[in-house]
Write an enzyme that holds these catalytic residues in place. Structure first.
Site, PDB file in Angstrom:
ATOM      1  N   ASP A 179      -5.976   0.323   0.069  1.00  0.00           N
ATOM      2  CA  ASP A 179      -6.074   0.421   1.518  1.00  0.00           C
ATOM      3  C   ASP A 179      -7.385  -0.249   1.935  1.00  0.00           C
ATOM      4  OD1 ASP A 179      -8.012   2.155   0.699  1.00  0.00           O
ATOM      5  OD2 ASP A 179      -7.619   3.586   2.306  1.00  0.00           O
ATOM      6  N   LYS A 195       0.835  -1.201   0.000  1.00  0.00           N
ATOM      7  CA  LYS A 195       0.000   0.000   0.000  1.00  0.00           C
ATOM      8  C   LYS A 195       0.873   1.255   0.000  1.00  0.00           C
ATOM      9  CE  LYS A 195      -2.044   1.920   3.674  1.00  0.00           C
ATOM     10  NZ  LYS A 195      -2.945   2.230   4.788  1.00  0.00           N
TER      11      LYS A 195
END
Ligand code: SF4
Length: 220
Positions: free
Chosen positions: A145, A127
């Site tokens: 996310d 991420k």
């Protein structure tokens, strides 16, 4: 499944255009001229932390550590105090110190524009690495996310148990021109409409393209 990406992103962009907020890391990117160190630092601070807290902590940190050299010189206790009250502030301060040292030792004090090099840094997962590549270097990546993961599954675009698998699945089905935007759009959408506890399908601008939304609306 035929997913109408153009219509979905058009609807999301229209919704986004009339919102006031911006995700914290996007804001840091736009206020620092896409400075890779500022973006990497704020992305680390943002992990499991609300945007407002991320913004304040990132500004305080960048005031005293505007580059890896200054972060390397900053005492760890001081770095932790600046990251506070962001979650895991001691771990984040420790990782930022280690990252600064690695950047100085291996990359001449620069943030590498390379996925594998970023993933080798302490506390950096996919991420974070994707977000740095997108925001700092304008490279193609999909930052997944918790919001992107949740919405992608609720809509039925993917069926995946965790964010890294969602990223992998999206890389196969999402047209590349939308890779960089999906995080910015869905983070704000996930904070306001398709929220973790309550999906507000009745006011959702993409309900007609969503498996959950279609079911909810057909029951009304
Ligand atoms: S229709 Fe409901 S579940 Fe689907 S994206 Fe919108 S708010 Fe989320």
């Amino acid at each position: 499944m035929n997913i109408e990406w153009d219509s979905i992103f058009s609807a999301l962009e229209s919704w986004y255009a009339i919102q006031n907020g911006e995700p914290a890391v996007t804001m840091v990117a736009s206020t620092t001229g896409r400075d890779p160190w500022a973006i990497l630092l704020s992305t680390i601070v943002s992990l499991r932390t609300k945007d407002a807290v991320t913004m304040v902590a990132s500004r305080k940190l960048l005031a005293e550590a505007p580059d890896p050299m200054k972060m390397d010189e900053l005492p760890e206790e001081r770095a932790a105090a600046l990251v506070y009250p962001a979650g895991f502030y001691r771990t984040k301060a420790k990782n930022l110190k280690k990252i600064a040292r690695i950047l100085l030792d291996r990359y001449n004090g620069q943030v590498p524009a390379d996925m594998n090099a970023l993933l080798a840094l302490p506390g950096v997962g996919r991420k974070t690495a994707n977000l740095v590549l997108i925001e700092a270097f304008d490279m193609d990546g999909i930052c997944v996310d918790t919001h992107v993961h949740r919405i992608s599954n609720r809509t039925g675009w993917v069926c995946t148990p965790e964010p890294d698998k969602t990223e992998s699945a999206l890389r196969h089905i999402l047209p590349i021109q939308y890779w960089k935007r999906i995080n910015t759009l869905l983070v704000l959408y996930g904070q306001n409409v398709c929220t973790p506890r309550w999906a507000k399908c009745e006011i959702c601008t993409i309900a007609q393209y969503c498996n959950t939304g279609i079911k909810v609306l057909s029951l009304q």
